[in-house]
Design an enzyme around this catalytic site. Sequence first.
Site, short mmCIF file in Angstrom:
data_model
loop_
_atom_site.label_atom_id
_atom_site.label_comp_id
_atom_site.label_asym_id
_atom_site.label_seq_id
_atom_site.Cartn_x
_atom_site.Cartn_y
_atom_site.Cartn_z
N CYS A 28 0.81 -1.21 0.00
CA CYS A 28 0.00 0.00 0.00
C CYS A 28 0.86 1.27 0.00
O CYS A 28 1.51 1.56 -0.99
CB CYS A 28 -0.97 -0.05 1.17
SG CYS A 28 -2.45 0.91 0.86
N HIS B 147 -3.78 -5.59 0.93
CA HIS B 147 -3.53 -5.95 2.33
C HIS B 147 -3.97 -7.38 2.53
O HIS B 147 -4.93 -7.83 1.91
CB HIS B 147 -4.34 -5.06 3.27
CG HIS B 147 -3.85 -3.66 3.36
ND1 HIS B 147 -2.70 -3.32 4.03
CD2 HIS B 147 -4.35 -2.51 2.84
CE1 HIS B 147 -2.52 -2.01 3.93
NE2 HIS B 147 -3.50 -1.51 3.22
#
Length: 234
Positions: A85, A198
């Site tokens: 991310c 994630h």
Amino acid sequence: NKGDIHIEVVRTPHMSNFTDFNIFETQEDVSLRYVDYGESFGNPDIVIIPGTKSTIEDLIFLRENGLEEQIKELHKKGKLIIGICGGYQMLGTVLKDPFHVENDLEEVEGIGLLDCETVFELKKTTTQVKAILEDNLHGYVENLNKKEVTGYEIHMGMTQRRKNSEKFINVTEKLGEKVSYEVGSINKECNVFGTYLHGIFDDIDFTRTILKNIRKMKNLDPIESKVESFDEFK
């Protein structure tokens, strides 16, 4: 066996989603260390830059504390560098913030280990997805070609690949609907990758395959995970 494979995660000031790395604690041959403020990297096999609530500030933190330089050195030694991310965004060549989503800086140079650029947007993406890995993978990510994974996206900003980075992960399903867009890229040598996904390490097969590849590179005997899935471990 503990510490056959050494993983170091940078604990940046605004780090988020700590749970991304819990899975490593379940693996007998892995030692996991968080590199805190004022500390240096040791000699890890894998360096991970985690997600963050403030990408640009955390990138400046890495830069000012000499950690960016160390990451580049470890990359030169051929270690595996992973960005999740915000960490993925940092690994690119440039981060642009035209709407001042993050702070007053409109443009910041990235670490530059992945040839891609990020533009922060006002809209936040939060979604559970299914995705598939590309089929050009070798080295650290050998034997992961066309593998399906699941995870979730939480990010502000879009990352565009440029010519020296390869496709890595493509989302195929979002909230039950068929879609197709990229959520990650990898360099040609396959020793630096970043993704918006994630929870990708919770896929034991994904994680174990990378660890197996590293064991092979280090001439260590193969071992199997005692944990079949992260859910089972929890």
